[in-house]
Design an enzyme around this catalytic site. Structure first.
Site, short mmCIF file in Angstrom:
data_model
loop_
_atom_site.label_atom_id
_atom_site.label_comp_id
_atom_site.label_asym_id
_atom_site.label_seq_id
_atom_site.Cartn_x
_atom_site.Cartn_y
_atom_site.Cartn_z
N ASP A 1 26.24 -19.11 -55.36
CA ASP A 1 27.10 -20.07 -54.86
C ASP A 1 28.42 -19.63 -55.24
O ASP A 1 29.53 -19.86 -54.84
CB ASP A 1 26.85 -21.51 -55.13
CG ASP A 1 26.61 -21.82 -56.22
OD1 ASP A 1 26.28 -20.80 -57.56
OD2 ASP A 1 26.19 -23.22 -56.77
N ASP B 1 29.06 -10.57 -45.25
CA ASP B 1 29.92 -11.10 -43.98
C ASP B 1 31.06 -11.43 -44.76
O ASP B 1 32.06 -11.36 -43.80
CB ASP B 1 28.97 -11.95 -43.16
CG ASP B 1 28.20 -11.45 -42.03
OD1 ASP B 1 27.95 -10.24 -42.02
OD2 ASP B 1 28.19 -11.99 -41.03
MG MG Z 1 24.11 -9.61 -41.61
#
Ligand code: MG
Ligand code: IPM
Length: 358
Positions: free
Chosen positions: A224, A252
């Protein structure tokens, strides 16, 4: 002249649109730097389901194993979303990773100077960013058993298993340390050791492997916090090493720092044998068939292929320099357009420009 056998899996959505021009770039760079390529094509994902009923026909696996390298476009699309997990296009890609033993996934996030404006972060935070995510790719929650959906006490429950063995952790940790040695000497291992036993073992094993790589500075971070730090001060990182699902998510995030998911290449490597190269971006059903997809992630994946599987470092460098030069000249695909003075071009035109620069 040496001939390299490339097995191509265009797949679904924009896959075929970005793979075709990337292969033209490969042919061109091969003739410039002195090797031959022989290309064969196969089926994976949705197109394989439509043609054969399976997202990963046996023939595809057999052909991939024979090749020097595999270039994949992408898999998946809304027309196959109704299928059950084990029949979906994604299963083809996951099966291929597993069958070929591609446990090490390298996802570099490189912010090309001219694209700093395209990032959603302030340009000074991302300008010249150069980080590498090393994602474990054949284990963890993606493959762990037991898994399923079943009825317990009158209601359905879904479950998956996040499992890593010492051996799996150790081999991906070594990849991380070795790459850090070749870069800026810093490795950050990402886990969730404050909650998960599997992460406690992960941290313990990574720490003990560190003994063999004393020249690398090792740190540990909870996932996190790592997600937050990536958007706060991304340049603090050099190499990150993490498990399959954390790596999926963080890569991403890292991709977007560079301006667009359309810029990110990846390499998936095995202990020995064939490597697989694919853009991180997926199949982009919303722009499929429009001729506007960014081919640079796939072209840069071809560069990684030249470096890691074909033993053609000069070709890899040449492609990367050419891509950089096109961006410097102000050429942009739709996804990375920033300034009004940018020259927006389509998929093939961008690839042609890269080839002119080679
Ligand atoms: Mg992916
Ligand atoms: C990726 C993709 C895949 C993954 C999907 C398509 C199965 O998101 O390569 O990051 O989750 O690994």
């Amino acid at each position: 002249m040496t001939t390299k056998n490339i097995f191509v899996l265009p797949g679904d959505g924009i896959g075929p649109e970005v793979v075709a021009p990337a292969l033209e770039v490969l042919q061109k760079v091969a003739s410039k730097t002195g090797f031959d390529v022989s290309i064969s094509e196969g089926l994976v994902g949705g197109v394989a389901i439509d043609a054969t009923g399976s997202p990963l026909p046996e023939e595809t696996v057999a052909q991939a194993k024979q090749a020097d390298a595999v270039l994949l476009g992408g898999v998946g699309g809304p027309q196959w979303d109704h299928l059950s997990t084990d029949k979906r296009p994604e299963k083809g890609l996951l099966g291929l990773r597993s069958e070929l033993g591609l446990f090490a996934n390298l996802r570099p996030a490189l912010a090309f100077g001219p694209l700093a404006q395209a990032s959603s972060l302030k340009p000074e935070l991302v300008a010249n960013l150069d980080i590498l995510i090393v994602r474990e790719l054949t284990g963890g929650i993606y493959f762990g058993e037991p898994r399923g959906i079943e009825t317990r006490a009158g209601q359905r429950v879904g479950f998956n298993t996040l499992v890593y063995s010492e051996q799996e952790i150790e081999r991906i940790a070594r990849v991380g340390f070795e790459l850090a040695q070749k870069r800026n000497g810093r490795l950050c291992s990402v886990d969730k050791a404050n909650v998960l036993e599997v992460s406690q073992l992960w941290r313990e094993v990574v720490t003990s492997v560190h003994g063999d790589y004393q020249d690398v500075e090792l740190s540990h971070m909870y996932v996190d916090n790592a997600a937050m730090q990536l958007v706060r001060t991304p340049k603090q990182f050099d190499v990150l090493v993490t498990g399959n699902m954390f790596g999926d998510i963080l890569s991403d995030v890292a991709a977007m720092l560079t301006g667009s998911l359309g810029m990110l290449p990846s390499a998936s490597l095995a202990a020995s044998g064939v490597g697989l190269y694919e853009p991180v971006h997926g199949t982009a059903p919303d722009i499929t068939g429009k001729g506007i997809a960014n081919p640079l992630a796939t072209i840069l994946s071809v560069a990684m292929m030249c470096r890691y599987s074909l033993d053609q470092a000069a070709a890899a460098d040449a492609i990367e320099v050419a891509v950089s030069a096109c961006l410097q000249d102000g050429y942009r695909t739709e996804d990375i357009r920033g300034h009004s003075k940018d020259q927006v071009v389509g998929t093939q035109a961008m690839a042609d420009l890269v080839m002119e620069k080679l």
